[in-house]
Structure formats: structure tokens, C-alpha cells
Design an enzyme around this catalytic site. Structure first.
Site, PDB file in Angstrom:
ATOM      1  N   HIS A   1      -5.345 -29.515 -12.496  1.00 62.72           N
ATOM      2  CA  HIS A   1      -6.075 -29.486 -13.885  1.00 62.72           C
ATOM      3  C   HIS A   1      -5.724 -31.139 -14.307  1.00 62.72           C
ATOM      4  O   HIS A   1      -5.141 -31.125 -15.309  1.00 62.72           O
ATOM      5  CB  HIS A   1      -5.345 -28.686 -14.938  1.00 62.72           C
ATOM      6  CG  HIS A   1      -5.820 -27.316 -14.678  1.00 62.72           C
ATOM      7  ND1 HIS A   1      -6.980 -26.760 -15.052  1.00 62.72           N
ATOM      8  CD2 HIS A   1      -5.084 -26.103 -14.375  1.00 62.72           C
ATOM      9  CE1 HIS A   1      -7.076 -25.526 -14.795  1.00 62.72           C
ATOM     10  NE2 HIS A   1      -6.002 -25.173 -14.373  1.00 62.72           N
TER      11      HIS A   1
ATOM     12  N   GLU B   1      -7.799 -32.734 -16.027  1.00 65.70           N
ATOM     13  CA  GLU B   1      -8.538 -32.684 -17.353  1.00 65.70           C
ATOM     14  C   GLU B   1      -7.272 -32.364 -18.628  1.00 65.70           C
ATOM     15  O   GLU B   1      -7.660 -32.763 -19.814  1.00 65.70           O
ATOM     16  CB  GLU B   1      -9.529 -31.775 -17.707  1.00 65.70           C
ATOM     17  CG  GLU B   1      -9.372 -30.164 -17.991  1.00 65.70           C
ATOM     18  CD  GLU B   1      -8.823 -29.568 -16.483  1.00 65.70           C
ATOM     19  OE1 GLU B   1      -8.691 -28.416 -16.350  1.00 65.70           O
ATOM     20  OE2 GLU B   1      -8.921 -30.338 -15.618  1.00 65.70           O
TER      21      GLU B   1
ATOM     22  N   CYS C   1      -9.534 -25.946 -10.150  1.00 67.39           N
ATOM     23  CA  CYS C   1      -8.503 -24.706  -9.987  1.00 67.39           C
ATOM     24  C   CYS C   1      -9.096 -23.486  -9.541  1.00 67.39           C
ATOM     25  O   CYS C   1      -9.720 -23.367  -8.401  1.00 67.39           O
ATOM     26  CB  CYS C   1      -7.976 -24.739 -11.599  1.00 67.39           C
ATOM     27  SG  CYS C   1      -6.102 -24.078 -11.333  1.00 67.39           S
TER      28      CYS C   1
END
EC number: 2.3.1.31
Length: 292
Positions: free
Chosen positions: A213, A215, A120
Site C-alpha cells: 500500500h 498510497e 494489494c
């Protein structure tokens, strides 16, 4: 991996550092550790925090117990490095309080880290520092879960990916695909019609840039949305996240498998199969790769 290469393998734990710039550090470290730990490889993690910035959202006791600063590791070598996002997109890079220190880390990574995963805002910072590619403001926040298409199916980073896959985004700035394509050392690996660039990498695999993102947990976007609503901000419902885009419904997590695969591919193809067994020779290996 070929039989010849497999026969020659000396196996040791991989040393991975994480520069955690997110305000919710405990959530972020847990998310990343879950992804990095989902392989057969042993991974030893070093968590890094900025010495030039005092975190306001994570207890000092936690940072003292589990984190180190760059000054404490600058003489060490790492097989891999992850640089997270940060909520500083509205600032020019040079206006970020810890930008000089982050530049030190990015420059240091060229010789002391074999492969770096930038995530990001961390991806935008890496592209700016390494290639002079700047970010640009978006008309509205890129917020939600979007479909992406793989452009380089033979790229090791997306080995095993479906032709299209989902991934979350949460950002106010973007990176021009044309700017990536104009840089000879970079290739565009995956994009989204709605969200734009998602995945790019240097051609030697030593720098990976992820603008989203992957994750994020199931409820991470919900937490961001609820927080902004509570503050009275004018924020749109994250697209493609709630069933029927109805925030009264429980959100669905539809990107987990590709998140695990992305990090497993990075650890395998960009780190484990290529990093020197003797970590002290990483700078020499990096120089050889750049010459090739």
C-alpha cells in the site's frame, strides 16, 4: 524521451479511472489523487464504485456526487486504471459478492484501458483473473513497513528508485514469487525478504501489480492497528512503523518519496508515452502490443 518523439508529441489530459474497493473510500481517493496529481501532466479522474455491492462506510450522498458505476463507463476508453485493495482476502475470489462485476472490469480493461495499476488485493485479483495465479493464506498478517530490493533496475516502473526502499503492507494473503517467475508474460521487479513479492509487471508495461500500500498516509497503519485493538483482536504491532516498534510513539512515514515516484513512473512510462493520442484506438494499440 528522444528529441524526435518529443517533437511529435500532441499533449492532452490523461483519463484515469479508479475502481475504489476500499471501505474508507474518501481516505483512499484522497491518497491516490495526491499521488496521481504530483506530476506536470494533466490528469482527469473518474471514480468508480461497484453497482453490485452497497458500501457501508461511505455516505450514499458522496457516492452519488463523485462516483460512477461500470455500467456508466463501459463504452468509454481510459488511458489508465487503478484497482485498489479490498478487505476480502479471507474469501476465495469467487465468494466475493462483487467478483462477477470485477471480472467484467478486468476483462474490459484489456481493450478499453491502456495500462492498469493493481494494488494489494486488486493485484491478487488481477493476477488470478489474467494469469490464473492464486493467492495463499499467510501464517500471520503481513503488517508494517518493510525494506524491499529492486531486481530489475532498468524497468521503467522503478526508474530513479534506490536499490532498496521502504513500503507498507497490510494483508493476510500472499502471492508466490515462483508463480510470477513461471509466467512468461510477467517479471518480478521488487521483493522483500520479509514481505515477499511487492512489484511485478507484464513485460509490455500494461499491467502493474503492487502487493503493498504505497498510497498509505502516515497514520493509516496506526488507524488499522488501533481499530483492531479496540475490537479485542489479537494483532501484532506493525513492524518497522513505530520508532522502536513502540505504539506509544508517533509513527514515521518513510515511504512517501518512492510512492510518488512509482505513480509518476507509471503515468509517464506506461501511460503518457505509450497510450494513443486518440483514445478510441486504444483497443487496436493493445492488440498490437500483444502481438509484439
Amino acid at each position: 524521451m528522444s528529441r524526435e518523439r518529443a517533437d511529435m508529441q500532441d499533449i492532452r489530459p490523461l483519463s484515469i479511472a479508479i475502481v475504489n474497493l476500499m471501505p474508507t473510500k474518501i481516505d483512499t481517493e484522497t491518497q491516490l489523487l495526491r499521488l496521481l496529481g504530483n506530476t506536470a501532466m494533466q490528469v482527469e479522474i473518474t471514480l468508480l464504485t461497484m453497482r453490485s455491492y452497497e458500501s457501508r462506510n461511505t455516505a450514499r450522498q458522496h457516492l452519488d456526487a463523485f462516483y460512477r458505476t461500470f455500467d456508466q463507463v463501459r463504452d468509454e476508453k481510459f488511458d489508465g486504471l487503478v484497482i485498489t485493495g479490498a478487505p476480502v482476502e479471507h474469501l476465495r475470489f469467487e465468494e466475493v459478492e462483487y467478483w462477477p462485476e470485477l471480472c467484467e472490469i478486468l476483462d474490459w480493461s484489456r481493450t478499453n484501458v491502456y495500462s492498469t495499476m493493481h494494488v494489494c488485493w486488486g493485484a491478487q485479483a488481477g493476477l488470478y483473473r489474467h494469469y490464473g495465479i492464486d493467492k495463499h493464506e499467510l501464517d500471520a498478517k503481513m503488517f508494517g513497513v518493510f525494506e524491499h530490493r529492486v531486481h530489475q533496475p532498468l524497468a521503467p516502473t522503478v526508474s530513479g528508485f534506490d536499490e532498496t526502499f521502504l513500503a507498507p503492507h497490510s494483508r493476510h494473503t500472499g502471492t508466490s514469487i515462483a508463480d510470477i517467475e513461471a509466467e512468461p508474460d510477467l517479471e518480478v521487479i521488487a521483493t522483500s525478504e520479509e514481505a515477499g513479492l511487492y512489484l511485478a509487471a507484464s513485460k509490455d508495461g500494461r499491467r502493474i501489480f503492487v502487493t503493498g500500500h504505497p498510497e498509505y498516509d502516515r497514520d493509516t497503519l496506526k488507524g488499522e492497528y488501533d481499530r483492531d485493538i479496540a475490537k479485542g483482536k489479537d494483532i501484532a504491532v506493525p513492524r518497522g512503523y513505530y520508532p522502536g516498534d513502540d505504539p506509544a510513539q508517533p509513527p514515521r512515514q518513510r515511504w512517501r518519496s518512492h510512492a510518488y515516484l512509482l505513480y509518476a513512473n507509471w503515468l509517464n512510462y506506461s501511460v503518457y508515452q505509450r497510450t494513443p493520442f486518440d483514445r478510441s484506438s486504444i483497443s487496436n494499440a493493445a492488440s498490437a502490443d500483444e502481438e509484439d
